[in-house]
Design a protein around this motif. Structure first.
Motif, PDB file in Angstrom:
ATOM      1  N   PHE A 260       0.834  -1.206   0.000  1.00 46.63           N
ATOM      2  CA  PHE A 260       0.000   0.000   0.000  1.00 46.63           C
ATOM      3  C   PHE A 260       0.867   1.253   0.000  1.00 46.63           C
ATOM      4  CE2 PHE A 260      -2.015   3.469   2.353  1.00 46.63           C
ATOM      5  CZ  PHE A 260      -3.187   3.631   1.635  1.00 46.63           C
ATOM      6  N   ILE A 261       1.912   1.279   0.815  1.00 49.04           N
ATOM      7  CA  ILE A 261       2.819   2.429   0.889  1.00 49.04           C
ATOM      8  C   ILE A 261       3.516   2.639  -0.447  1.00 49.04           C
ATOM      9  CG2 ILE A 261       4.935   3.312   1.945  1.00 49.04           C
ATOM     10  CD1 ILE A 261       2.478   3.547   3.741  1.00 49.04           C
ATOM     11  N   ASN A 262       4.000   1.554  -1.057  1.00 48.33           N
ATOM     12  CA  ASN A 262       4.714   1.670  -2.333  1.00 48.33           C
ATOM     13  C   ASN A 262       3.826   2.218  -3.442  1.00 48.33           C
ATOM     14  OD1 ASN A 262       7.231   0.733  -1.481  1.00 48.33           O
ATOM     15  ND2 ASN A 262       6.676  -1.410  -1.799  1.00 48.33           N
ATOM     16  N   ARG A 263       2.535   1.909  -3.378  1.00 51.37           N
ATOM     17  CA  ARG A 263       1.622   2.369  -4.427  1.00 51.37           C
ATOM     18  C   ARG A 263       1.172   3.806  -4.238  1.00 51.37           C
ATOM     19  NH1 ARG A 263      -2.907   0.045  -3.961  1.00 51.37           N
ATOM     20  NH2 ARG A 263      -2.560  -1.515  -2.346  1.00 51.37           N
ATOM     21  N   HIS A 264       1.389   4.376  -3.037  1.00 49.83           N
ATOM     22  CA  HIS A 264       0.900   5.724  -2.766  1.00 49.83           C
ATOM     23  C   HIS A 264       1.983   6.740  -2.421  1.00 49.83           C
ATOM     24  CE1 HIS A 264      -2.754   3.272  -2.285  1.00 49.83           C
ATOM     25  NE2 HIS A 264      -3.405   4.369  -2.611  1.00 49.83           N
ATOM     26  N   LYS A 265       3.208   6.270  -2.269  1.00 46.28           N
ATOM     27  CA  LYS A 265       4.259   7.222  -1.889  1.00 46.28           C
ATOM     28  C   LYS A 265       4.713   8.037  -3.089  1.00 46.28           C
ATOM     29  CE  LYS A 265       8.181   4.011  -2.409  1.00 46.28           C
ATOM     30  NZ  LYS A 265       9.241   3.295  -1.688  1.00 46.28           N
ATOM     31  N   THR A 266       5.199   9.223  -2.829  1.00 48.76           N
ATOM     32  CA  THR A 266       5.750  10.100  -3.860  1.00 48.76           C
ATOM     33  C   THR A 266       7.163  10.471  -3.478  1.00 48.76           C
ATOM     34  OG1 THR A 266       4.876  12.065  -2.745  1.00 48.76           O
ATOM     35  CG2 THR A 266       3.504  11.071  -4.473  1.00 48.76           C
ATOM     36  N   PHE A 267       7.934  10.893  -4.462  1.00 48.32           N
ATOM     37  CA  PHE A 267       9.330  11.271  -4.214  1.00 48.32           C
ATOM     38  C   PHE A 267       9.553  12.674  -4.746  1.00 48.32           C
ATOM     39  CE2 PHE A 267      13.807  11.355  -5.726  1.00 48.32           C
ATOM     40  CZ  PHE A 267      14.413  11.263  -4.490  1.00 48.32           C
ATOM     41  N   THR A 268       9.991  13.562  -3.931  1.00 47.16           N
ATOM     42  CA  THR A 268      10.187  14.955  -4.322  1.00 47.16           C
ATOM     43  C   THR A 268      11.634  15.275  -4.592  1.00 47.16           C
ATOM     44  OG1 THR A 268      10.353  15.608  -1.992  1.00 47.16           O
ATOM     45  CG2 THR A 268       8.172  15.715  -3.007  1.00 47.16           C
ATOM     46  N   GLY A 269      12.513  14.290  -4.414  1.00 51.32           N
ATOM     47  CA  GLY A 269      13.922  14.513  -4.713  1.00 51.32           C
ATOM     48  C   GLY A 269      14.709  14.875  -3.474  1.00 51.32           C
ATOM     49  N   TYR A 270      16.007  14.645  -3.531  1.00 48.95           N
ATOM     50  CA  TYR A 270      16.883  14.969  -2.426  1.00 48.95           C
ATOM     51  C   TYR A 270      17.268  16.441  -2.477  1.00 48.95           C
ATOM     52  CZ  TYR A 270      17.448   9.925  -2.135  1.00 48.95           C
ATOM     53  OH  TYR A 270      17.214   8.579  -2.024  1.00 48.95           O
ATOM     54  N   PRO A 271      17.460  17.080  -1.332  1.00 52.80           N
ATOM     55  CA  PRO A 271      17.909  18.477  -1.349  1.00 52.80           C
ATOM     56  C   PRO A 271      19.307  18.571  -1.945  1.00 52.80           C
ATOM     57  CG  PRO A 271      18.050  17.556   0.871  1.00 52.80           C
ATOM     58  CD  PRO A 271      17.315  16.559   0.040  1.00 52.80           C
ATOM     59  N   ILE A 272      19.504  19.565  -2.778  1.00 49.91           N
ATOM     60  CA  ILE A 272      20.800  19.752  -3.422  1.00 49.91           C
ATOM     61  C   ILE A 272      21.680  20.657  -2.567  1.00 49.91           C
ATOM     62  CG2 ILE A 272      21.952  20.735  -5.444  1.00 49.91           C
ATOM     63  CD1 ILE A 272      19.545  19.940  -7.082  1.00 49.91           C
ATOM     64  N   LYS A 273      22.866  20.203  -2.283  1.00 51.67           N
ATOM     65  CA  LYS A 273      23.800  20.969  -1.482  1.00 51.67           C
ATOM     66  C   LYS A 273      25.027  21.298  -2.329  1.00 51.67           C
ATOM     67  CE  LYS A 273      22.451  18.911   2.950  1.00 51.67           C
ATOM     68  NZ  LYS A 273      22.920  18.166   4.146  1.00 51.67           N
ATOM     69  N   ASN A 274      25.400  22.555  -2.328  1.00 48.49           N
ATOM     70  CA  ASN A 274      26.610  22.965  -3.002  1.00 48.49           C
ATOM     71  C   ASN A 274      27.670  23.226  -1.951  1.00 48.49           C
ATOM     72  OD1 ASN A 274      26.024  23.064  -5.873  1.00 48.49           O
ATOM     73  ND2 ASN A 274      24.468  24.573  -5.319  1.00 48.49           N
ATOM     74  N   THR A 275      28.569  22.285  -1.786  1.00 49.82           N
ATOM     75  CA  THR A 275      29.590  22.394  -0.745  1.00 49.82           C
ATOM     76  C   THR A 275      30.755  23.260  -1.178  1.00 49.82           C
ATOM     77  OG1 THR A 275      30.608  20.354  -1.573  1.00 49.82           O
ATOM     78  CG2 THR A 275      28.981  20.139   0.190  1.00 49.82           C
ATOM     79  N   VAL A 276      30.848  23.587  -2.479  1.00 46.89           N
ATOM     80  CA  VAL A 276      31.941  24.401  -2.992  1.00 46.89           C
ATOM     81  C   VAL A 276      31.367  25.711  -3.516  1.00 46.89           C
ATOM     82  CG1 VAL A 276      33.848  24.527  -4.646  1.00 46.89           C
ATOM     83  CG2 VAL A 276      33.202  22.322  -3.653  1.00 46.89           C
ATOM     84  N   SER A 277      31.841  26.833  -3.036  1.00 46.58           N
ATOM     85  CA  SER A 277      31.342  28.124  -3.488  1.00 46.58           C
ATOM     86  C   SER A 277      31.826  28.416  -4.896  1.00 46.58           C
ATOM     87  CB  SER A 277      31.818  29.232  -2.539  1.00 46.58           C
ATOM     88  OG  SER A 277      33.230  29.397  -2.649  1.00 46.58           O
ATOM     89  N   VAL A 278      31.177  29.374  -5.544  1.00 44.03           N
ATOM     90  CA  VAL A 278      31.575  29.755  -6.902  1.00 44.03           C
ATOM     91  C   VAL A 278      32.997  30.302  -6.905  1.00 44.03           C
ATOM     92  CG1 VAL A 278      31.077  31.296  -8.844  1.00 44.03           C
ATOM     93  CG2 VAL A 278      29.195  30.219  -7.594  1.00 44.03           C
ATOM     94  N   GLN A 279      33.337  31.061  -5.858  1.00 38.47           N
ATOM     95  CA  GLN A 279      34.682  31.630  -5.767  1.00 38.47           C
ATOM     96  C   GLN A 279      35.735  30.522  -5.673  1.00 38.47           C
ATOM     97  OE1 GLN A 279      35.332  34.161  -2.358  1.00 38.47           O
ATOM     98  NE2 GLN A 279      37.226  35.013  -3.185  1.00 38.47           N
ATOM     99  N   GLU A 280      35.455  29.512  -4.823  1.00 37.24           N
ATOM    100  CA  GLU A 280      36.390  28.392  -4.679  1.00 37.24           C
ATOM    101  C   GLU A 280      36.482  27.592  -5.971  1.00 37.24           C
ATOM    102  OE1 GLU A 280      35.958  27.191   0.025  1.00 37.24           O
ATOM    103  OE2 GLU A 280      34.386  26.593  -1.383  1.00 37.24           O
ATOM    104  N   ALA A 281      35.319  27.345  -6.603  1.00 40.61           N
ATOM    105  CA  ALA A 281      35.298  26.585  -7.853  1.00 40.61           C
ATOM    106  C   ALA A 281      36.059  27.313  -8.955  1.00 40.61           C
ATOM    107  CB  ALA A 281      33.856  26.329  -8.283  1.00 40.61           C
ATOM    108  N   SER A 282      35.958  28.639  -8.940  1.00 36.53           N
ATOM    109  CA  SER A 282      36.660  29.438  -9.945  1.00 36.53           C
ATOM    110  C   SER A 282      38.168  29.203  -9.883  1.00 36.53           C
ATOM    111  CB  SER A 282      36.341  30.921  -9.738  1.00 36.53           C
ATOM    112  OG  SER A 282      37.140  31.734 -10.575  1.00 36.53           O
ATOM    113  N   GLY A 283      38.701  29.201  -8.642  1.00 38.78           N
ATOM    114  CA  GLY A 283      40.132  28.995  -8.475  1.00 38.78           C
ATOM    115  C   GLY A 283      40.562  27.583  -8.829  1.00 38.78           C
ATOM    116  N   ILE A 284      39.742  26.609  -8.465  1.00 38.00           N
ATOM    117  CA  ILE A 284      40.087  25.200  -8.712  1.00 38.00           C
ATOM    118  C   ILE A 284      40.004  24.867 -10.201  1.00 38.00           C
ATOM    119  CG2 ILE A 284      39.390  22.808  -8.263  1.00 38.00           C
ATOM    120  CD1 ILE A 284      38.383  23.766  -5.513  1.00 38.00           C
TER     121      ILE A 284
END
Length: 340
Positions: A260-284
């Protein structure tokens, strides 16, 4: 091309085969090379995490007029690569598989959805979702069946043989066979759907043997291969799986609730986390912050690959810097909402 295996006099032997189209438009397999009992003898390790396939394999395949693709050839020998090298090569191997995979078109979707045999659909459904309830398997989306596209019956059976071994746990084996042969359809009681171990064993056995023989004689399933007579080698394994394993004991009420649970559950996706800032990514990534806002996926991937070759540990680069590079790349991919 694909890796095939066959038990001969109690010993496993391996082969390279390929699927080819017949004059009538059907698909069949042809054998290209026998690899013997130990395909790892053809894998050369020059050092580090590198490997390559003995050139004699390519030379022999050329005699059949087969143009070899290195990624495809490495995929055939992948199960026999040393475990430590597999771990190091997985990210690159995954990208190679993704690159080689055909784009799903509406026509391909419709062909797979309507042209795939119901037995293959049931197997694929259980191996992907692990559920006894296969109420929607008849209308299963083609995207879940794409691994079967363009394969002969032999290649399909080799695929399932390998996948079953990788995916199924000991306690799932018999319920898997019960499910893919749709044995529940032979019974009216609720237990047949959720707890087949409570049904009279001899009745379940009889229904299984009937379905097994019916599939063995199905011209549609074997697609041009000889049918009937003795039980096909690929079906013998299901005979063994069914009678050599027992049903796992389950709670009927619990199975109904989970269904019953499998037939009625929905998935909204995992929260996206950006652990690297744009400034850090720019340098790397050695790209300005301004350019990172407008960079295309193709340009980003090209820059990542350039730096990956430069900083890869196997080429003398620092392990920590290589990890940071990958995290920066993935972070920008997420920020720009590029698909992997």
């Amino acid at each position: 091309m694909y890796l095939a295996k066959k038990r001969i006099d109690g010993t496993m032997h391996y082969f390279i085969r390929e699927t080819v189209e017949t004059a009538g438009g059907g698909l069949r397999s042809r054998e290209l090379l026998e690899l013997g009992q130990d395909p790892s003898q053809y894998i050369i390790y020059p050092g580090g995490h590198a490997f390559y396939i003995d050139e004699s394999i390519e030379e022999k395949l050329e005699l059949f007029g087969v143009e070899t693709d290195q990624d495809e050839l490495e995929g055939i020998f992948w199960p026999f690569i040393r475990a430590d090298i597999q771990r190091a090569q997985v990210p690159f191997r995954t990208r190679a598989i993704s690159k080689r995979r055909k784009k799903m078109t509406d026509r391909m979707e419709e062909r797979l959805r309507t042209g795939t045999h119901i037995f293959d659909k049931r197997r694929m459904h259980y191996l992907k979702f692990g559920r006894m309830n296969q109420g929607y398997v008849g209308s299963m989306s083609g995207k879940f069946l794409r691994d079967l596209d363009g394969k002969s019956r032999d290649e399909i059976e080799q695929y399932f043989w390998m996948t079953e071994k990788q995916v199924l746990k000991h306690h799932e084996v018999k319920i898997y066979v019960y499910t893919i042969f749709d044995l529940k359809s032979h019974f009216t009681q609720l237990a047949a759907k959720y707890a087949p171990e409570s049904i009279e064993e001899c009745q379940v056995d009889e229904c299984f043997l009937d379905e097994l023989c019916r599939l063995n004689c199905s011209k549609e399933f074997w697609a041009g291969e000889p049918v009937g007579g003795t039980l096909h080698d690929y079906l013998v394994r299901y005979l063994v799986m069914f009678f050599d394993f027992d049903f796992a004991r389950r709670n009927l009420a619990g199975e109904i609730f989970r269904d019953f649970i499998n037939r009625h559950k929905t998935f909204t996706g995992y929260p996206i986390k950006n652990t690297v800032s744009v400034q850090e990514a720019s340098g790397i990534l050695e790209v300005s912050e301004e350019d990172l806002q407008t960079i295309t996926k193709k340009e980003l991937v090209k820059q990542f690959r350039h730096l990956a070759r430069k900083h890869h540990p196997d080429r003398g680069g620092a392990h920590e810097k290589f990890i940071a590079l990958n995290e920066a790349f993935q972070s920008i991919m997420r920020r720009r909402r590029f698909k992997a």
